[in-house]
Enzyme design. Structure first.
Site, PDB file in Angstrom:
ATOM      1  N   ASP A 121       0.988  -1.239  -0.113  1.00 19.99           N
ATOM      2  CA  ASP A 121      -0.037  -0.025   0.047  1.00 19.99           C
ATOM      3  C   ASP A 121       0.638   1.340   0.036  1.00 19.99           C
ATOM      4  OD1 ASP A 121      -2.545  -0.932  -0.321  1.00 19.99           O
ATOM      5  OD2 ASP A 121      -2.596  -1.653   2.000  1.00 19.99           O
ATOM      6  N   ASP A 179      -7.558  -3.811  -4.851  1.00 19.40           N
ATOM      7  CA  ASP A 179      -7.563  -2.422  -4.200  1.00 19.40           C
ATOM      8  C   ASP A 179      -5.829  -1.989  -4.714  1.00 19.40           C
ATOM      9  OD1 ASP A 179      -8.773  -4.572  -2.722  1.00 19.40           O
ATOM     10  OD2 ASP A 179      -8.672  -3.398  -0.860  1.00 19.40           O
TER      11      ASP A 179
HETATM   12  N1  GLY Z   1      -7.487  -1.508   0.964  1.00 20.83           N
HETATM   13  C1  GLY Z   1      -8.306  -1.991   1.832  1.00 20.83           C
HETATM   14  C2  GLY Z   1      -9.900  -1.479   1.986  1.00 20.83           C
HETATM   15  O1  GLY Z   1     -10.377  -0.959   1.112  1.00 20.83           O
HETATM   16  O2  GLY Z   1     -10.497  -1.903   3.060  1.00 20.83           O
END
Ligand code: GLY
Length: 401
Positions: A121, A179
């Site tokens: 991330d 994501d």
């Molecule tokens: N990337 C984690 C979420 O959207 O909860």
């Protein structure tokens, strides 16, 4: 070379102006503060309170805890970049140095993660904080952090799979979640800035692999695809944060929409635009999209319509749709802008936007974090606020043209 920052900035389109709904432009036309001004003013009131309440806490706000107090996290949490990013966006709108000082303070709390390889991330974390800071200040130290961070992120890439590994926990062999599309803009930007072609290769390969394996014929996506890291074979397709493996988890769809829109902007590869349009069409025409445009936490959640909404998904979607409208044909562009404007009106209404002084200082209420695990349900989430402000910024810039 473009002047855009990594992650979360996007092209500003002329076309939003043409179809800006009267309800949103009216106040400004009549000489009063615009919808955008009013919402930034509300955000500034809320975040002034938040900053005062957080004095002395080295952490970064994420949500509210069980007692209704602001929950803060350390720099390694995936949400760490959003609050600094929001402070930069408020600074950009107000040009008040108080906000710049706060943005610098919260941004520099994240510097250590530039070499932290334990997360996929870094694009969210560094792009929204240092990326916005770089865009607004051109501080070369910010650029260095971003390029180092991009190289760290690329360290999670597996050439056989053609993707960046998402999670290090769990029993998966090589999990990739949709994501993760949101982390690629850091790589494309850093590749342009540094000339490092490997970073671009990683971003393109990841987007191509996700395109191939995450999506269903109707345009929706699986949350997680697990790969064999030795062969690249797909082992499993499933959900983690959605209602069921074949369901459409709302925020996951929004991440895909935003991610492929950004990748088209960054590369002009037609298949990324095709993918973004397909996701957008799935979302904006979905029979179970509520009339106010704020999705249920999962489009296939059991118990619909009496299930929690996800205001963060609506904010991410609105921001992406404003940008995608600039790349779409006229009919689609009109539909996307109308949908995004409806979402923004809803989010800015008392149904979703907190009264000043309430909600721990967060802007939006009614987001859903991890429903299957019973975590962060019907609460504010810092990323909902961030994408709401970003969508306002995109809307305003388009209205000015
Ligand atoms: N990337 C984690 C979420 O959207 O909860």
């Amino acid at each position: 070379m473009t002047m855009r920052s990594p992650t979360c900035t996007g092209l500003l389109t002329l076309s939003v102006l043409v179809l800006a709904p009267a309800a949103i432009t009216r106040a400004a036309d009549e000489g009063g503060p615009s919808f955008v001004d009013l919402n930034f003013s509300h955000a500034a009131s809320q975040y002034t309170r938040m900053l005062a309440a957080l004095k002395g806490d080295p952490g970064l706000p994420r949500s509210l805890d069980d007692r209704g107090k602001v929950e803060t996290v350390g720099p390694r949490d995936w949400t760490s970049g959003f609050f600094p990013g929001s402070l930069w966006l408020i600074y950009e709108h107000t040009r008040d140095d108080t906000w710049k000082r706060a943005a610098i303070d919260y941004t520099t709390r994240l510097e250590e993660i530039k070499t932290y390889g334990g997360t996929h991330d870094l694009g969210f974390m560094l792009g929204c904080s240092y990326g916005q800071g770089w865009r607004l200040t051109r501080d070369p130290a910010y650029r260095d952090v971003l390029i180092t961070g991009a190289r760290t992120l690329a360290g999670r890439f597996n050439e056989k799979v053609g993707a960046i590994r998402s999670w290090d926990f769990g029993s998966w062999k090589f999990p990739v979640i949709v994501d993760n599309m949101m982390n690629l803009e850091l790589l494309t930007w850093a590749s342009r800035e540094s000339g490092d072609q490997h970073l671009l290769h990683v971003a393109l390969a990841h987007a191509d692999t996700t395109e191939k394996n995450h999506f269903r014929p109707d345009g929706s996506s699986f949350h997680l695809v697990d790969y064999d890291p030795a062969t690249g074979a797909v082992l499993k397709k499933q959900t983690v944060q959605g209602a069921a493996d074949p369901s459409a988890w709302a925020r996951g769809q929004a991440w895909g929409l935003y991610g492929y829109t950004a990748m088209f902007r960054e590369t002009r590869e037609p298949e990324y635009l095709e993918r973004a349009l397909k996701i957008a069409d799935f979302l904006v025409k979905h029979p179970r999209m509520p009339a106010d445009g704020v999705p249920y936490w999962d489009f296939d959640a059991p118990g619909l319509p009496n299930v929690p909404r996800d205001s963060s998904a609506a904010a991410i979607m609105a921001s992406a749709l404003f940008e995608l409208a600039g790349f779409a044909d006229a009919d689609r562009a009109a539909l996307y802008r109308m949908t995004a404007a409806r979402q923004m009106r809803s989010l800015a209404s008392p149904a979703y936007r907190a009264a000043v002084g309430a909600n721990g200082g967060f802007i939006l209420m009614h987001a859903t974090g991890h429903h299957p695990e019973g975590r962060e349900i019907d609460l504010p989430l810092v990323y909902g606020d961030y994408y709401f402000l970003e969508a306002l910024t995109r809307f305003e810039a388009a209205m000015k043209r």
